[in-house]
Design a protein around this motif. Sequence first.
Motif, PDB file in Angstrom:
ATOM      1  N   SER A 240       8.980 -33.274 -13.785  1.00 14.48           N
ATOM      2  CA  SER A 240       8.162 -33.440 -14.980  1.00 14.48           C
ATOM      3  C   SER A 240       7.189 -32.286 -15.162  1.00 14.48           C
ATOM      4  O   SER A 240       7.121 -31.674 -16.239  1.00 14.48           O
ATOM      5  N   ALA A 241       6.437 -31.980 -14.128  1.00 16.45           N
ATOM      6  CA  ALA A 241       5.390 -30.964 -14.243  1.00 16.45           C
ATOM      7  C   ALA A 241       5.956 -29.567 -14.451  1.00 16.45           C
ATOM      8  O   ALA A 241       5.338 -28.725 -15.113  1.00 16.45           O
ATOM      9  N   LEU A 242       7.128 -29.301 -13.888  1.00 18.40           N
ATOM     10  CA  LEU A 242       7.703 -27.946 -13.937  1.00 18.40           C
ATOM     11  C   LEU A 242       8.750 -27.791 -15.033  1.00 18.40           C
ATOM     12  O   LEU A 242       9.424 -26.757 -15.096  1.00 18.40           O
ATOM     13  N   ALA A 243       8.885 -28.791 -15.903  1.00 18.50           N
ATOM     14  CA  ALA A 243       9.895 -28.730 -16.961  1.00 18.50           C
ATOM     15  C   ALA A 243       9.764 -27.479 -17.836  1.00 18.50           C
ATOM     16  O   ALA A 243      10.783 -26.868 -18.192  1.00 18.50           O
ATOM     17  N   PRO A 244       8.536 -27.046 -18.221  1.00 23.13           N
ATOM     18  CA  PRO A 244       8.453 -25.817 -19.024  1.00 23.13           C
ATOM     19  C   PRO A 244       9.004 -24.586 -18.308  1.00 23.13           C
ATOM     20  O   PRO A 244       9.541 -23.676 -18.941  1.00 23.13           O
ATOM     21  N   VAL A 245       8.867 -24.549 -16.981  1.00 22.58           N
ATOM     22  CA  VAL A 245       9.392 -23.415 -16.217  1.00 22.58           C
ATOM     23  C   VAL A 245      10.917 -23.405 -16.284  1.00 22.58           C
ATOM     24  O   VAL A 245      11.544 -22.353 -16.507  1.00 22.58           O
ATOM     25  N   PHE A 246      11.537 -24.579 -16.103  1.00 25.72           N
ATOM     26  CA  PHE A 246      12.996 -24.662 -16.195  1.00 25.72           C
ATOM     27  C   PHE A 246      13.464 -24.275 -17.596  1.00 25.72           C
ATOM     28  O   PHE A 246      14.441 -23.528 -17.758  1.00 25.72           O
ATOM     29  N   ALA A 247      12.774 -24.781 -18.626  1.00 22.05           N
ATOM     30  CA  ALA A 247      13.189 -24.507 -20.004  1.00 22.05           C
ATOM     31  C   ALA A 247      13.072 -23.029 -20.356  1.00 22.05           C
ATOM     32  O   ALA A 247      13.958 -22.463 -21.012  1.00 22.05           O
ATOM     33  N   GLU A 248      12.005 -22.374 -19.920  1.00 21.95           N
ATOM     34  CA  GLU A 248      11.729 -20.987 -20.325  1.00 21.95           C
ATOM     35  C   GLU A 248      12.368 -19.966 -19.390  1.00 21.95           C
ATOM     36  O   GLU A 248      13.071 -19.049 -19.833  1.00 21.95           O
ATOM     37  N   GLU A 249      12.132 -20.095 -18.083  1.00 22.35           N
ATOM     38  CA  GLU A 249      12.508 -19.034 -17.158  1.00 22.35           C
ATOM     39  C   GLU A 249      13.888 -19.211 -16.543  1.00 22.35           C
ATOM     40  O   GLU A 249      14.509 -18.224 -16.116  1.00 22.35           O
ATOM     41  N   ILE A 250      14.375 -20.449 -16.465  1.00 20.82           N
ATOM     42  CA  ILE A 250      15.678 -20.680 -15.844  1.00 20.82           C
ATOM     43  C   ILE A 250      16.770 -20.797 -16.906  1.00 20.82           C
ATOM     44  O   ILE A 250      17.822 -20.152 -16.808  1.00 20.82           O
ATOM     45  N   PHE A 251      16.501 -21.611 -17.941  1.00 16.03           N
ATOM     46  CA  PHE A 251      17.520 -21.805 -18.984  1.00 16.03           C
ATOM     47  C   PHE A 251      17.299 -20.922 -20.216  1.00 16.03           C
ATOM     48  O   PHE A 251      18.183 -20.841 -21.068  1.00 16.03           O
ATOM     49  N   HIS A 252      16.124 -20.289 -20.337  1.00  6.93           N
ATOM     50  CA  HIS A 252      15.806 -19.386 -21.448  1.00  6.93           C
ATOM     51  C   HIS A 252      16.001 -20.060 -22.805  1.00  6.93           C
ATOM     52  O   HIS A 252      16.560 -19.475 -23.736  1.00  6.93           O
ATOM     53  N   ARG A 253      15.508 -21.284 -22.934  1.00  8.23           N
ATOM     54  CA  ARG A 253      15.660 -22.052 -24.171  1.00  8.23           C
ATOM     55  C   ARG A 253      14.341 -22.314 -24.887  1.00  8.23           C
ATOM     56  O   ARG A 253      14.347 -22.893 -25.970  1.00  8.23           O
ATOM     57  N   GLY A 254      13.226 -21.933 -24.302  1.00 11.79           N
ATOM     58  CA  GLY A 254      11.942 -22.055 -24.962  1.00 11.79           C
ATOM     59  C   GLY A 254      11.512 -23.488 -25.212  1.00 11.79           C
ATOM     60  O   GLY A 254      11.976 -24.443 -24.567  1.00 11.79           O
ATOM     61  N   ALA A 255      10.608 -23.649 -26.208  1.00 12.28           N
ATOM     62  CA  ALA A 255      10.030 -24.962 -26.501  1.00 12.28           C
ATOM     63  C   ALA A 255      11.085 -25.958 -26.965  1.00 12.28           C
ATOM     64  O   ALA A 255      11.019 -27.150 -26.629  1.00 12.28           O
TER      65      ALA A 255
END
Length: 405
Positions: A240-255
């Motif tokens: 939950s807390a690291l979801a923005p990191v996965f979305a931006e830096e790992i999957f490169h999908r942004g908001a």
Amino acid sequence: MGSGTFRALGHRNFRLYAGGMTVSLAGTWMQQLAQSWLVYRLTHSEWMLGLTWFCANIPILLLSPITGLVADRYPRRRIVLYAQTAAMIQAVILAILTLTGHIQVWQVLSLAVVLGIASAFDIPGRQALFVHLVGKEDLVNAISLNSAVFNSARVIGPPIAGFVVAKLGEGTCFALNALSFLAVIFSLVAMDVVEPPPQGSSETPLERIAQGFRYAWGTKAIRVLLVTAGAASLAAAPASALAPVFAEEIFHRGAQGLGMLSGALGLGAILGTLSLAGRRGAKGLHWVILLSTLGMGGGFIAYSWSSSFPISLGIMTFLGTCIFRQNAANNTAIQTHVEDHFRGRVMGLYSMMVIGMLPVGSLLSGAMASAIGSRWTTTIGGFASLFAAAFVYFHRRTLQTWLDL
């Protein structure tokens, strides 16, 4: 009162509650995603993401014994109404600061604390209110449908928030959330709830809080269920807390990717909780709790090392099913047999475990991710879930005896 998956909706008060909460919670999920994205955009810090979650949830951990007592002492509908109003005011202030360009991280963190205080009163009051909305006969169904409502909003809110953040900015999400509170405030005012008067007591508030702790700890099955809930919450915190990191830096999908991940989790949660809604009793729920916790462990490990965004969406759907099926089953197992004059205090302890452990887990997640990375931190959460499943298996006979009462 009727039969089937949606029988609690046959009660007018619960229909009002479900309708108002669906709208309000969609706004809440929009704010949660926008708030995480705002903090990450301002700081690009995994630690600050963890700290934001910590600030939003630490009041629940610290205040729940007190707010649980409040839910046993005062009208529960009124408590929820006041808490929802306070949360709306918090959203208005956050929206104004963001839309005017004056927002700073310290303000986000401070307002997160304010929301956490409101939630500390809202959660035990709302959980203890269900029995007055539907009666004990449909309590299991109401708890399951409440979880489905919660997660229906999770499906609706985050994808909309991802789009709104990308096109209009975070402040618009905060403003929409403030407006959404009007729905639940109206539904609470419109209810006709008959609550029994609180039992008189010559004991001091501290003595009554201690009495609630003794009751929960002295009832072995409740103790096991509360420990399991806390362990599962800690295990889920990294994802939950690291979801923005996965979305931006790992999957490169942004908001928008963050919104899709959260929506997938909510979709799975709806599937998991609706499957419980048809049950009339609590027998066999220990197996639901065990298998769901086991599934959480495998799901977190798989998610942490997935490099495919579509596959990760599928994993998140599976995780949503497991997490919220476990949560609803645990809640039901406690509420079915808890003595009503302890209900508020026990549900206060339950909110400590389910929500109050999130700040601890979030702070640890941010610190660990800064040191070993987000993938390994989420993997550790998966192994923590497996240990929690083993704990449930070890105490399965205690739970079976409690649930067969």
